[in-house]
Design an enzyme around this catalytic site. Sequence first.
Site, PDB file in Angstrom:
ATOM      1  N   PRO A  81       0.851  -1.197   0.000  1.00  0.00           N
ATOM      2  CA  PRO A  81       0.000   0.000   0.000  1.00  0.00           C
ATOM      3  C   PRO A  81       0.886   1.246   0.000  1.00  0.00           C
ATOM      4  CG  PRO A  81      -0.057  -1.078   2.146  1.00  0.00           C
ATOM      5  CD  PRO A  81       0.824  -1.919   1.288  1.00  0.00           C
ATOM      6  N   ASP A 118       5.710   2.357   2.329  1.00  0.00           N
ATOM      7  CA  ASP A 118       4.797   1.227   2.510  1.00  0.00           C
ATOM      8  C   ASP A 118       3.993   1.496   3.785  1.00  0.00           C
ATOM      9  OD1 ASP A 118       3.621  -1.187   3.164  1.00  0.00           O
ATOM     10  OD2 ASP A 118       5.408  -2.406   2.758  1.00  0.00           O
ATOM     11  N   HIS A 119       2.714   1.742   3.612  1.00  0.00           N
ATOM     12  CA  HIS A 119       1.919   2.181   4.760  1.00  0.00           C
ATOM     13  C   HIS A 119       1.719   1.075   5.799  1.00  0.00           C
ATOM     14  CE1 HIS A 119      -0.264   4.986   7.001  1.00  0.00           C
ATOM     15  NE2 HIS A 119      -1.069   5.481   6.067  1.00  0.00           N
ATOM     16  N   ARG A 120       2.068  -0.159   5.449  1.00  0.00           N
ATOM     17  CA  ARG A 120       2.013  -1.221   6.464  1.00  0.00           C
ATOM     18  C   ARG A 120       3.143  -1.055   7.460  1.00  0.00           C
ATOM     19  NH1 ARG A 120       2.982  -6.455   3.271  1.00  0.00           N
ATOM     20  NH2 ARG A 120       4.630  -5.072   2.562  1.00  0.00           N
ATOM     21  N   VAL A 171       5.125   1.967   7.765  1.00  0.00           N
ATOM     22  CA  VAL A 171       5.391   3.347   8.210  1.00  0.00           C
ATOM     23  C   VAL A 171       4.060   4.081   8.267  1.00  0.00           C
ATOM     24  CG1 VAL A 171       6.500   5.503   7.532  1.00  0.00           C
ATOM     25  CG2 VAL A 171       7.644   3.331   7.050  1.00  0.00           C
TER      26      VAL A 171
END
Length: 583
Positions: free
Chosen positions: A379, A555-557, A559
Site C-alpha cells: 500500500p 509502505d503504509h504497512r 510506516v
Amino acid sequence: MSSEIIKVPDIGGSTDVEIIEIAVSEGDTIDAEDTLITLESDKASMDVPSPKAGKVVKVLVKVGDTVSEGDDIVELEAEGGGEAPAEASSTPAPGSSESAESAEEKPAATSSGSGGGADDAAPTQESAAPAADAAPAEEDASNGEPERKEIRVPDLSGSSDVPIIEVGVSVGDELEEEDPLITLESDKASMDVPSPYKGKLLELTVKEGDTVSEGDLIGYMEVAGTSVAGSAKPKPAAESKAQKAQAPAAKPDKPAETPAGAPSPEAQMAAHKPRDGKLVHAGPAVRMLARELGVDLGLVKPSGPKERVLKEDVHAYVKQVMAGKASTPAAAPSAASGGGIPPIPDQDFSEFGEVEERPIGRLMKMGATNLHRSWVNLPHVTQFDEADITELEAFRKSMKAEAEAQGAKLTPLPFLVKACAYALQQYPQFNISLKADGVTLVQKKYVHIGIAVDTPDGLMVPVIRDVDKKSLIDIAKESVELAKKAQTKKLKREEMTGGCFTISSLGSIGGTAFTPIINAPEVAILGISKAQMKPVWDGKAFEPRLMMPLCLSFDHRAVNGADGARFTALLSQLLSDIRRLLL
Ligand code: CAO
C-alpha cells in the site's frame, strides 16, 4: 457399448515413468481427449489423454505406479463411434516415437537445414537440445572464428502453429547450451526449446504470442568456432551434441500414438524446467487452466504428490482470491498476474495505422515484474515536501572544482544520499523490511542506499554501501562509477543487492513531482524532481529561493503517515542547512 482397455501410448522410449496424478475415477463419463493420468519424469510431465469418449469402468493404476508404453491404464466402456478427433486420437502419428538410444545408433539422414529431428532431440537428458540449423560441415571447417548459426524450431511431431508463451532470452544474452530459449504450450503440453549452442544471441525473430511450427526460425547465435589450434581435432558430426540433436534420424518402423495436436511425448518429457528459479510441478492441463483463469501457479498451494499443483488447487486458490483470503500483500509477494485482476485486452493496433512489434528486453521485463509486484502488494503513500537548497547549491558550486580535482562530480545527489542516511538513522522504521509472513519485521543496522539509474535497456538500481560512513566526495565518485557500470551492463550482483532505501532522481530532467514505486522489500523510496527558483515568503517579503521537490513513497504497512511527514520534514531541514548533517 463395448468395454476396452486404454493403454499407455508411445512415450518416446521412456520406461518406468511415474504416475503422479490420476484424473479420473470409476464411473466418470469422459470425453475424448480428457486427461486420464499424468506422468512425470525428472525432466517433464505429460498428460495422457483418453483416445475415446465413454464411461470409466475401472482405473487399473494408482499414483506412484510406474508405467511404460503399452501398460494398461483404464478400462473404458467406449461410446459407440466415440473416437477422438484425428488430432487427439491414438491414431498413429509417424515420426515421434524414436528413442534417443536408437536414434543415436541409426545413421543420421542429411541435414534438412530446417532444424527437424526432435525424434532424437529427446527424451534423454543428453540429447534434449532440439534441432538447430547448423551445418556439420561448417563446424568442422571452422578455424576458430565465431560463426553465425540459425536456430530453428525442432520437430514438434506434426504439431503446427504452437503458441510461444514465453521468450526467456534477450538479444545479447550469453547462453549456455540447453538454456531455455522459448517456451511453447499447446493444450496438452508445454515444452522449453533449449539453445542448441553455447554462445551469444544475436537476433530473435519471434516474440511471445507468435505461433510456430517445425523449422520456423527462432533467431541467430554467434557460436565460437571449433579451434584448429592445439591438439583438439574437429569432432565427427555424430559426436557433436548439437548436431546429434539436429540431424533427423531415420523414422521408426513402429508408428507412434502421439496426439497430433501436441508436441511429441519426447518433447513433453523435455519440458518443465524451473522458471524464475522456482519449479512448479503441474501438468499441462493444469497449466492451461491456470492460464485461462489468469492464475500464477507459483502462488497456488499444491496438494498433489511431490508438491504437485492439481486442478482442484487452482480452483481452490481462485475461490480464496474471490473471498479475499488469498494474495494478501504479505503472503503473496507476486500477485502481479492473476489474482482476479482482469487483464487488459489485446488490440490490433494496425487497424489504426502503421505499427511495429518487438519484444521487450530482459531487463525491462524484470523491472516491470518487480515494479508491478511492488505496486500490487504494497500500500503506497507518497508524501510531498520541498527543501530550500539555495545554500546547498552555493556550497556545491563553490566545491565543484575541488571535487573535480579529486575525480568526483559533485551534483545534488551525494548530498541527498548523505541526508537520507542521516534520516534513516533518526527514523529507523524506514530502514526495515517486512518478511513474507507479514508480521515479522527485519530491522537493518547498516545503511546501504540504492540509486535508480536510467539506462537504454531499462532501470537499474546499484547500491552504495555504508553511506553513513562515507564522505560526500566518496559517495559522488561511487555513484558516478556505479551509474557508468549500470549503463554499460557491468554491474556485479553484489553491487545491486542489499539496499535499504532507494533514491530516484529525475532532477536533471525536469518535473515538479512524481510518485516513485517502492523498491520492495525496502519500505520507502525518495523521488527527486527538478529544483526551481520560487518566491518564498520569509515573514516579511518574498525571497527567491531554490526549492527542490521531495517525493517520499512509503509502505503504509510499515510506516505511518505522520512518520512519513517527519521524515521529509527532516530531509528538508538537512538539505536547507547541511551543517545539520554534522550534528
Ligand atoms: N534539480 C536541478 N538540477 C539537478 C537536480 C535537481 N534535483 N539533480 C541534478 N541536477 C543537475 C546536476 O547538478 C547536473 O548539473 P551540473 O552539471 O550543472 O551540476 C545535471 O543536473 C546533471 O546531473 P546528472 O544526471 O549527471 O547527475 P545526478 O547525480 O543528478 O544523477 C543519476 C545521476 C545516475 C541518478 C541520473 O543520471 C539518472 O539516471 N537519473 C534517472 C533516474 C531514473 O530514471 N529514475 C526513475 C525511476 S522510477 O521510474
